[in-house]
Structure formats: C-alpha cells, structure tokens
Enzyme design. Structure first.
Site, mmCIF file in Angstrom:
data_model
loop_
_atom_site.group_PDB
_atom_site.id
_atom_site.type_symbol
_atom_site.label_atom_id
_atom_site.label_comp_id
_atom_site.label_asym_id
_atom_site.label_seq_id
_atom_site.Cartn_x
_atom_site.Cartn_y
_atom_site.Cartn_z
ATOM 1 C CE1 TYR A 58 -14.512 15.850 47.201
ATOM 2 C CE2 TYR A 58 -13.798 16.507 45.013
ATOM 3 C CZ TYR A 58 -14.076 15.523 45.929
ATOM 4 O OH TYR A 58 -13.904 14.202 45.584
ATOM 5 C CD GLU A 111 -13.346 12.526 48.553
ATOM 6 O OE1 GLU A 111 -13.436 11.715 49.493
ATOM 7 O OE2 GLU A 111 -14.226 12.653 47.684
#
Ligand code: GDP
Ligand code: MN
Length: 397
Positions: free
Chosen positions: A118, A206
C-alpha cells in the site's frame, strides 16, 4: 476532483511511474479490441476487466474479474458494463458502470504468492507537509490495517525545499522488506510517484495495491487520484477528465454558475457570503437543534438574480425545512441584499414553501431589517447571531 483509475494511471505513467497497462472500453466489442491491442503491446494473453467507478472495494463487489481468453473478455465486459456495482464505498443501491478498464494480467499464473503493498501520497495537515504513507499490507482495506496492525503502517515526511531525498526512498524500500533489484525498482517507483504528485497538483494518490511481480518489477495495479480543484486552472487536460456522471448533480449545477455549494444531509438550507461565516453558520444551525442541509458560499455579490439561483439550488433538496440566510454586508450594502432577497422571493412565487430566516449585519443593517419586516413575505429577520439561531429553532418546532 476525483478521477477514474484509468485516468489516474495515465497521469502516473506520464511522469514515468510504472503501471499495470490497460485500455478503457465502453462496450464488449471495444473490450475485445482493447484486449487484442494489449496482447500486441505487452504479449499478455490473460486480462483483468475492471469496472471504472469513483469508489474503491470494486474487487469485493464483483467489479474486477480475470479473463483467460477473448471470449471471456467479451462475456465479462458485457456483464460488468451497465451493472450497478455495490461496494463498501458506494451508496447501498450501488453505482452504474459506464466503462471498464481492460488491463494486462500482472499476477503471472503459477508464480509464488504475489507481494502487494500500500502506498499513498497525501498532505499531513498537522505539519503542513506532504507525506508518503505505506505498508506491507497491500490489497487490504487500509482502515482495517490501521485499526488492527498500526505498526505495519509507515510514514515518510517530505521537506518541500528538498523534495523526496534518496535516503528516504531507500528507507521506504527497506521497510517494505525489499532487496536486490526489487529494492532499486521501488526507490525509482516512489521517486517518480512523488514527482507526479507534486507536478500534477494532486491532493491524494492512493495506490493499493502496488505489486512486486515474480520478475521483480514494481507496478501500480490500482490508482486513486484526486487533483486539487484550486489548481485545475493550470491543468486544462486534467479538467477535461472530469466525469460529471460521478458527481452530485446539484453541485455540478452550482459550479456552472460560480457558486460554492456542497450538499449535506441536514434540514436547514444555508446561504452565506464567505467560507468562514458559512462554517460558523453551520455550527449555529446545529446549536439551534437543526442540521445543515448544505454549505453555500454565494461570494461577494448577492443581487436578486444570484439570490434566486441560490434559493433554487437549496430547494432542490427535499429535506430542507427552513432556509437561513446569513450575510455580512461590508462592501455590498445590507439593504441591497435585502432588496435582492425580497425580489427573488416574489419572483419565485410558490417555489418557496419553507420559512426563511434572514440575518443581515453590517452597512445599513437597520434599513435592511425594515425592508424585510415590511415586505409582507414569510421572511423572518434577525440582527444578532443568537436571534437568528432562536428563530431557526422556532420554525423547526
Ligand atoms: P479495488 O478493489 O477497487 O481496490 O480494485 P483493485 O484495482 O485494487 O483490484 C482489486 C484486486 O484485484 C487486487 O487487489 C488484485 O488482487 C486483483 N487484481 C488486480 N489486477 C490483477 C491482475 O492483473 N491479475 C489478477 N489475477 N488479479 C488482479
Ligand atoms: Mn485497490
């Protein structure tokens, strides 16, 4: 302004960030053509078909599927295009899918369990600096990671004067547990990602997941990109990427006429000049036992035409039970605003079915109050903040 995954990836790629390659398609036929073109360009024979909506969690909702040949590309695309996709991030009824991204399969079959990370780039409001937030726990909901295993989330803050320094990029690759070629690829990846974030005037990147392929390449498999609205004037090409179908229709209409409007869930509509006063007015409404139905900054001019446009926008929301107008008349005199309100009200006839409370403060406030009080309309005037709050409370009872 939020973008679709395929648009976000386009921007990333334009700054040299390595991405999972793909082409967007509106129909099953276009999907097959896209798949053929991808095979030519990348050699892939498997594809992932990904619903393009402004919401995450698509995989869980059935909006991301693997196709192992062109027949499957056609059938999966026809299944996903036109569906109402329900994910943890959509409204309960889901969101309609108008297009899909046909992407190369990068989770090569037979390879060991892929490593997913991530990585996000965003503003740390406390320090006023850009930071890179990252975790070894990619592919999962980051909120869950934050709750259950917060020690697996790392951050790297960046000094705007120096930008991301090489040792910081190396620290990120190190904390993600990488070595060898993948380590080098990751330092390159985060360096170009940071450059892309700054130069595109984004407010959020993101990337979940970032993938380490079995041959040690680092790729953005997903991309959530938000561009700072206030910087769009210098990115006309990004502005053209706006998908109005994904946005609140009243907010779209408001933007078109230059009003700053944000839709909210409450029952008291508000019309205010200045963002700070608008925020204070929303607090006032809450204190009076109501809930703001919107944020609306009408800006510097509050003539009859503008007031009428604002009233009409506010009244599109069926939950509105009262409207509070809170205007400070500095350069624009209160009596002119009051006249604007009275004219707009008269002009709108029965379009207004809810009580209106008007608080005007500043130049000629007393004349303005007389004007409102003598208008014979269902408009309640107030001069003090508290008085306005009390009147809101009264009409809501
Ligand atoms: P999201 O669910 O909306 O966040 O969409 P993502 O783009 O993150 O995709 C969801 C999941 O699909 C990923 O976490 C992967 O596990 C899977 N996925 C994405 N691309 C591929 C691919 O090329 N091959 C395979 N087999 N799975 C993929
Ligand atoms: Mn994702």
């Amino acid at each position: 302004m939020n973008l679709h995954e395929y648009q976000g990836k386009e921007i990333l790629a334009s700054f040299g960030v390595q991405i999972q390659r793909g082409l967007v398609a509106q129909t099953p036929e276009e999907a097959v053509a896209a798949a053929k073109q991808l095979t030519e360009e990348t050699g892939t024979s498997w594809f992932v078909i990904k619903a393009q909506i402004h919401a995450g969690g698509r995989g869980k909702g059935g909006g991301v599927k693997l196709a192992k040949n062109l027949e499957e590309v056609a059938s999966i695309a026809s299944q996903i295009i036109g569906m109402d996709l329900i994910t943890p991030q959509t409204p309960p009824e889901g969101k309609p899918v108008h297009q899909v991204l046909i992407a190369e399969d990068v989770y090569y079959p037979g390879a060991s369990e892929p490593d997913e990370y991530y990585i996000s780039v965003l503003l740390n409001r406390a320090s006023g600096r850009t930071m890179i937030m990252y975790s070894t726990e990619g592919g999962m909901d980051i909120e869950t990671v934050a709750e259950e295993t917060p020690h697996l989330i790392f951050t790297e803050e960046i000094d705007p004067a120096t930008g991301l320094l090489p040792f910081q990029a190396r620290r990120i690759a190190f904390n993600l547990g990488l070595s060898g070629n993948a380590f080098k690829e990751m330092t390159r990846f985060v360096t170009s990602l940071y450059k892309a974030y700054v130069n595109s005037d984004s407010s959020l990147f993101e990337i979940n997941p970032v993938l380490k392929t079995s041959d040690d390449k680092i790729l953005a498999v997903d991309a959530k990109v938000s561009i700072d609205d206030n910087a769009l004037f210098r990115h006309k090409d990004y502005e053209a990427m706006r998908d109005l179908r994904e946005e609140n229709p009243v907010e779209v209409e408001a933007r078109a006429v230059g009003l700053n409007y944000v839709d909210l869930d409450g029952n008291v509509g508000c019309m205010v000049n200045g963002a700070g006063l608008a925020m204070a007015t929303m607090d006032l409404i809450k204190q009076a036992g109501g809930e703001p139905a919107n944020f609306l900054d009408v800006g510097g001019t509050a003539d009859a035409a503008r007031v009428e446009t604002a009233f009409r926008l506010i009244l599109k929301d069926p939950n509105v039970k009262a409207i509070l107008v809170n205007i400070f008349g500095g350069i624009v005199r209160c009596d002119r605003v009051a006249q604007g309100i009275v004219d707009a009200y008269k002009n709108m006839g029965d379009a207004i079915q809810v009580p209106i409370i008007v608080r005007l403060q500043g130049t000629n406030a007393d004349i303005a109050k007389d004007l409102i009080d003598n208008s014979g309309l269902e408009v309640h005037s107030a001069v003090e903040f508290q008085e306005a709050a009390d009147k809101v409370q009264e009409v809501l009872l």
